[in-house]
Design an enzyme around this catalytic site. Structure first.
Site, short mmCIF file in Angstrom:
data_model
loop_
_atom_site.label_atom_id
_atom_site.label_comp_id
_atom_site.label_asym_id
_atom_site.label_seq_id
_atom_site.Cartn_x
_atom_site.Cartn_y
_atom_site.Cartn_z
N GLU A 1 0.81 -1.23 0.00
CA GLU A 1 0.00 0.00 0.00
C GLU A 1 0.84 1.28 0.00
O GLU A 1 0.49 2.27 0.64
CB GLU A 1 -0.96 0.02 1.20
CG GLU A 1 -1.93 -1.15 1.26
CD GLU A 1 -2.85 -1.22 0.05
OE1 GLU A 1 -3.22 -0.17 -0.48
OE2 GLU A 1 -3.19 -2.36 -0.36
N VAL A 2 1.96 1.26 -0.71
CA VAL A 2 2.78 2.48 -0.83
C VAL A 2 2.65 3.11 -2.21
O VAL A 2 3.30 4.12 -2.48
CB VAL A 2 4.27 2.21 -0.50
CG1 VAL A 2 4.44 1.80 0.95
CG2 VAL A 2 4.86 1.17 -1.44
N GLY A 3 1.83 2.52 -3.08
CA GLY A 3 1.62 3.13 -4.39
C GLY A 3 2.41 2.52 -5.53
O GLY A 3 2.60 3.16 -6.57
N LYS A 4 2.85 1.26 -5.37
CA LYS A 4 3.64 0.62 -6.43
C LYS A 4 2.85 0.56 -7.74
O LYS A 4 3.40 0.83 -8.81
CB LYS A 4 4.02 -0.80 -6.03
CG LYS A 4 5.00 -0.94 -4.90
CD LYS A 4 5.41 -2.39 -4.70
CE LYS A 4 4.23 -3.31 -4.47
NZ LYS A 4 3.47 -2.99 -3.23
N THR A 5 1.59 0.15 -7.65
CA THR A 5 0.81 -0.02 -8.88
C THR A 5 0.57 1.31 -9.56
O THR A 5 0.61 1.40 -10.80
CB THR A 5 -0.54 -0.70 -8.56
OG1 THR A 5 -0.31 -1.92 -7.86
CG2 THR A 5 -1.30 -1.01 -9.84
N VAL A 6 0.34 2.36 -8.78
CA VAL A 6 0.14 3.69 -9.37
C VAL A 6 1.40 4.15 -10.09
O VAL A 6 1.35 4.67 -11.21
CB VAL A 6 -0.27 4.71 -8.27
CG1 VAL A 6 -0.30 6.13 -8.83
CG2 VAL A 6 -1.63 4.34 -7.69
N LYS B 1 2.90 -8.74 -13.49
CA LYS B 1 2.90 -8.79 -12.03
C LYS B 1 2.80 -10.26 -11.64
O LYS B 1 1.88 -10.96 -12.09
CB LYS B 1 1.72 -7.99 -11.47
CG LYS B 1 1.72 -7.87 -9.94
CD LYS B 1 0.57 -7.02 -9.46
CE LYS B 1 0.50 -6.99 -7.94
NZ LYS B 1 1.25 -5.88 -7.35
N ASP C 1 -4.93 -4.71 -9.64
CA ASP C 1 -3.66 -4.14 -10.07
C ASP C 1 -3.38 -4.45 -11.53
O ASP C 1 -2.95 -3.58 -12.30
CB ASP C 1 -2.52 -4.69 -9.20
CG ASP C 1 -2.58 -4.21 -7.77
OD1 ASP C 1 -3.39 -3.31 -7.47
OD2 ASP C 1 -1.81 -4.73 -6.93
N GLY D 1 4.07 -6.40 -2.58
CA GLY D 1 4.61 -5.96 -1.29
C GLY D 1 6.02 -5.42 -1.46
O GLY D 1 6.31 -4.66 -2.39
#
Length: 223
Positions: free
Chosen positions: A13-18, A38, A51, A115
């Site tokens: 939930e740190v924004g990797k996908t964005v 992915k 994602d 993650g």
């Protein structure tokens, strides 16, 4: 074989996908044929855009779910646990094969981990192992706020312990008016990690046309 980038993060939930989607969108906007990958997606039961669906939409790819994310699970859990709950185990060779197939015929591939780097995909195979096998430069996504220096430097250290090439750290979402702590975090990470530190503001996922360009210096520029 396409050139690529592997996007990881300091945690979930740190924004990797964005960030991965924004890089893919930037490359597609330059006229490149972009593939996305992915290794595993969890949390399908949550009923939001997945994602792999966001990555496909951002890149303009026609890849199927299977061609993007070969392992997909309902519970929001670590991939090794989600796989075990489904009565199976994630196979590293299958991941390598699917990633290679995705890159075939593309100009560039954007891979996103699950993650952080030390998350197990299977009991003896970490996200870091996959990043090493694929061999693409690493982009680390981190939050800009308090606590991010330690998390980011630990991630960079874990990457360099396996001689992974560091392309950039990206702090996201970067506020319009960063605090003194956020500005200091940016400067401190850049100095201590000796890696370029970029920022990405909060974006409207429903309006890709409004997304800023995001491409760490040197990535894909030789295509």
């Amino acid at each position: 074989m396409a050139r690529g980038v592997f996007v990881t993060g300091t945690g979930t939930e740190v924004g990797k996908t964005v960030v991965a989607a924004t890089i893919a969108r930037t490359l597609a906007g330059e006229g490149k044929r972009v593939a996305v990958f992915k290794p595993a997606v969890t949390g399908l039961d949550e009923g939001v855009e997945t994602d792999h669906a966001l990555l496909r939409r951002a890149s303009g790819s026609a890849q199927s779910d299977e061609e993007i994310a070969p392992y997909r699970y309902g519970p929001p859990a670590s991939p090794h646990l989600a796989a075990a709950l489904a009565g199976e185990e994630i196979e590293p060779e299958r991941l390598r094969q699917v990633a290679a197939a995705a890159a075939e015929g593309a100009d560039a591939i954007v891979c996103e981990g699950v993650g952080g780097l030390l998350v197990p995909l299977s009991p003896g195979y970490l996200v870091r192992d996959l990043a090493t096998d694929l061999g693409y430069p690493l982009v680390v996504v981190a939050n800009p706020g308090l606590g991010t220096i330690n998390h980011t430097l630990l991630t960079v250290e874990a990457a360099r312990a396996e001689e992974l090439e560091m392309a950039a750290v990206i702090l996201s979402p970067w506020p319009e008016k960063p605090t003194e702590i956020e500005r200091s975090n940016h400067e401190t990470i850049a100095a201590l990690a000796d890696v370029p530190v970029l920022t990405l503001p909060e974006i409207d996922l429903g309006d890709p046309g409004s997304w800023p360009s995001l491409l760490p210096t040197g990535l894909f520029r030789s295509i």
